[in-house]
Design a protein around this motif. Structure first.
Motif, short mmCIF file in Angstrom:
data_model
loop_
_atom_site.label_atom_id
_atom_site.label_comp_id
_atom_site.label_asym_id
_atom_site.label_seq_id
_atom_site.Cartn_x
_atom_site.Cartn_y
_atom_site.Cartn_z
N GLU A 253 5.45 9.91 2.34
CA GLU A 253 6.36 10.18 3.45
C GLU A 253 6.89 8.89 4.02
OE1 GLU A 253 5.53 13.27 6.05
OE2 GLU A 253 4.16 14.26 4.70
N ASP A 254 8.19 8.85 4.22
CA ASP A 254 8.85 7.68 4.79
C ASP A 254 8.53 7.61 6.28
OD1 ASP A 254 10.47 5.52 5.27
OD2 ASP A 254 12.34 6.62 5.09
N LYS A 255 8.07 6.44 6.75
CA LYS A 255 7.71 6.28 8.17
C LYS A 255 8.88 6.62 9.08
CE LYS A 255 4.21 2.70 7.81
NZ LYS A 255 3.90 1.32 8.12
N LYS A 256 10.07 6.21 8.70
CA LYS A 256 11.25 6.44 9.54
C LYS A 256 11.47 7.95 9.72
CE LYS A 256 13.28 2.19 8.00
NZ LYS A 256 13.29 1.80 6.62
N GLY B 200 9.99 -0.93 -12.21
CA GLY B 200 10.47 -0.39 -10.95
C GLY B 200 9.68 -0.89 -9.76
N GLN B 201 10.20 -0.60 -8.59
CA GLN B 201 9.57 -1.02 -7.34
C GLN B 201 8.91 0.17 -6.65
OE1 GLN B 201 9.49 -4.21 -6.10
NE2 GLN B 201 10.33 -4.73 -8.10
N LEU B 202 7.69 -0.06 -6.17
CA LEU B 202 7.01 0.98 -5.41
C LEU B 202 7.72 1.16 -4.07
CD1 LEU B 202 3.28 0.01 -6.05
CD2 LEU B 202 4.68 1.68 -7.26
N GLU B 203 7.90 2.40 -3.67
CA GLU B 203 8.57 2.72 -2.41
C GLU B 203 7.64 3.56 -1.54
OE1 GLU B 203 12.41 4.41 -3.10
OE2 GLU B 203 13.03 2.76 -4.40
N LYS B 204 7.91 3.58 -0.26
CA LYS B 204 7.06 4.30 0.70
C LYS B 204 7.45 5.77 0.84
CE LYS B 204 4.60 0.82 2.45
NZ LYS B 204 3.19 0.79 2.70
N LYS B 205 8.36 6.24 0.01
CA LYS B 205 8.75 7.65 0.05
C LYS B 205 8.98 8.14 -1.37
CE LYS B 205 13.64 6.69 0.63
NZ LYS B 205 14.85 7.01 1.35
N GLY B 206 8.88 9.44 -1.56
CA GLY B 206 9.14 10.01 -2.87
C GLY B 206 8.02 10.91 -3.34
N PHE B 207 7.94 11.04 -4.66
CA PHE B 207 7.01 11.96 -5.31
C PHE B 207 6.30 11.20 -6.43
CE2 PHE B 207 5.95 15.24 -8.43
CZ PHE B 207 5.38 16.22 -7.62
N ILE B 208 4.99 11.38 -6.54
CA ILE B 208 4.21 10.66 -7.55
C ILE B 208 3.46 11.66 -8.43
CG2 ILE B 208 2.18 9.19 -7.90
CD1 ILE B 208 3.12 7.46 -5.68
N ALA B 209 3.50 11.39 -9.73
CA ALA B 209 2.70 12.14 -10.70
C ALA B 209 1.75 11.15 -11.36
CB ALA B 209 3.59 12.81 -11.74
N MET C 51 0.84 -1.20 0.00
CA MET C 51 0.00 0.00 0.00
C MET C 51 0.87 1.25 0.00
SD MET C 51 -3.09 -0.78 2.61
CE MET C 51 -4.26 -2.09 2.32
N LEU C 52 0.38 2.27 -0.67
CA LEU C 52 1.04 3.57 -0.70
C LEU C 52 0.07 4.62 -0.21
CD1 LEU C 52 2.79 3.57 -4.20
CD2 LEU C 52 3.83 3.11 -1.97
N LEU C 53 0.46 5.34 0.82
CA LEU C 53 -0.33 6.45 1.34
C LEU C 53 0.27 7.74 0.78
CD1 LEU C 53 -2.50 7.69 3.11
CD2 LEU C 53 -0.93 7.47 5.06
N MET C 54 -0.52 8.42 -0.04
CA MET C 54 -0.01 9.63 -0.68
C MET C 54 -0.96 10.79 -0.40
SD MET C 54 -0.72 8.52 -4.63
CE MET C 54 -0.08 6.87 -4.46
N GLN C 55 -0.40 12.00 -0.46
CA GLN C 55 -1.22 13.17 -0.17
C GLN C 55 -0.74 14.37 -0.96
OE1 GLN C 55 -0.87 14.56 3.87
NE2 GLN C 55 1.22 13.82 4.03
N ASN C 56 -1.66 15.32 -1.11
CA ASN C 56 -1.33 16.64 -1.63
C ASN C 56 -2.16 17.64 -0.85
OD1 ASN C 56 -3.91 16.72 -2.85
ND2 ASN C 56 -3.12 16.04 -4.84
N ALA C 57 -2.22 18.87 -1.29
CA ALA C 57 -2.93 19.90 -0.52
C ALA C 57 -4.43 19.67 -0.46
CB ALA C 57 -2.65 21.28 -1.12
N GLU C 58 -5.00 18.94 -1.44
CA GLU C 58 -6.45 18.75 -1.49
C GLU C 58 -6.93 17.42 -0.93
OE1 GLU C 58 -5.25 19.54 -5.02
OE2 GLU C 58 -5.17 21.61 -4.33
N THR C 59 -6.13 16.36 -1.02
CA THR C 59 -6.66 15.04 -0.70
C THR C 59 -5.57 14.07 -0.27
OG1 THR C 59 -8.16 13.32 -1.54
CG2 THR C 59 -6.46 14.09 -3.05
N ALA C 60 -6.00 12.94 0.21
CA ALA C 60 -5.11 11.82 0.51
C ALA C 60 -5.68 10.59 -0.18
CB ALA C 60 -5.02 11.60 2.01
N LEU C 61 -4.80 9.75 -0.68
CA LEU C 61 -5.18 8.51 -1.36
C LEU C 61 -4.42 7.35 -0.75
CD1 LEU C 61 -4.80 9.49 -5.14
CD2 LEU C 61 -6.87 9.58 -3.78
#
Length: 171
Positions: free
Chosen positions: A163-166, A59-68, A25-35
């Motif tokens: 965001e990376d949990k660590k 590639g491998q999904l990671e728990k940190k970074g930037f998504i478009a 699972m990937l928890l992602m957010q921006n100023a308007e929403t979270a997915l």
């Protein structure tokens, strides 16, 4: 492989993610929403998600970074052309510095594909958008779209951070 997407408040989705630590699972957010994205070969744990089939990935999904995420409405009869051409175009991005992962998601209940690219950070994504490879691949896509009219409406891009949990725990 399937991707299921649900929305909600960041804290509700974080709790849901924590309840299923063995799921991708990937928890992602921006100023308007979270997915919350759930990538799996089986059933999802979400009650009423948007459903997609992963038809190309790298590639491998990671728990940190930037998504478009590029949301692209495609006519039913244009799906094979769109899928082939987009898969070919994405080969250019895979070797770009800062690239982490790519997913081409076919919608199972509407006409809007999601083209997701994951980046080390926002700067890597901006570098890609300003590159000659980006300009070349997108100008070819526009020429192709004009000649085949595979699109059923305008596309749009949404961006998110992970965001990376660590790192969160250290704050």
């Amino acid at each position: 492989m399937y991707t299921y997407i649900t929305t909600g408040t960041y804290y509700f989705l974080k709790k849901l993610e924590e309840q299923h630590p063995d799921e991708c699972m990937l928890l992602m957010q921006n100023a308007e929403t979270a997915l919350l994205w759930h990538e799996t070969k089986g059933a999802t744990v979400f009650q009423s998600p948007r459903k997609y089939e992963v038809i190309h990935s790298s590639g491998q999904l990671e728990k940190k970074g930037f998504i478009a995420c590029n949301h692209v409405p495609v006519r039913e009869e244009g799906r094979p052309v769109f899928e082939f051409k987009f898969t070919e175009r994405m080969k250019k991005v895979e070797s770009f510095p800062g690239f982490t992962a790519f997913r081409l998601l076919r919608p199972l209940s509407n006409d809007t594909y999601i083209v997701m690219t994951m980046w080390r950070d926002e700067e890597a994504y901006k570098d890609w958008k300003q590159s000659s490879s980006f300009v070349e691949s997108h100008s070819k896509a526009l020429q192709s779209a004009e000649s085949t009219s595979v699109f059923s409406g305008p596309s749009y891009v949404s961006v998110f951070v992970l965001e990376d949990k660590k790192e969160e725990d250290a704050d």
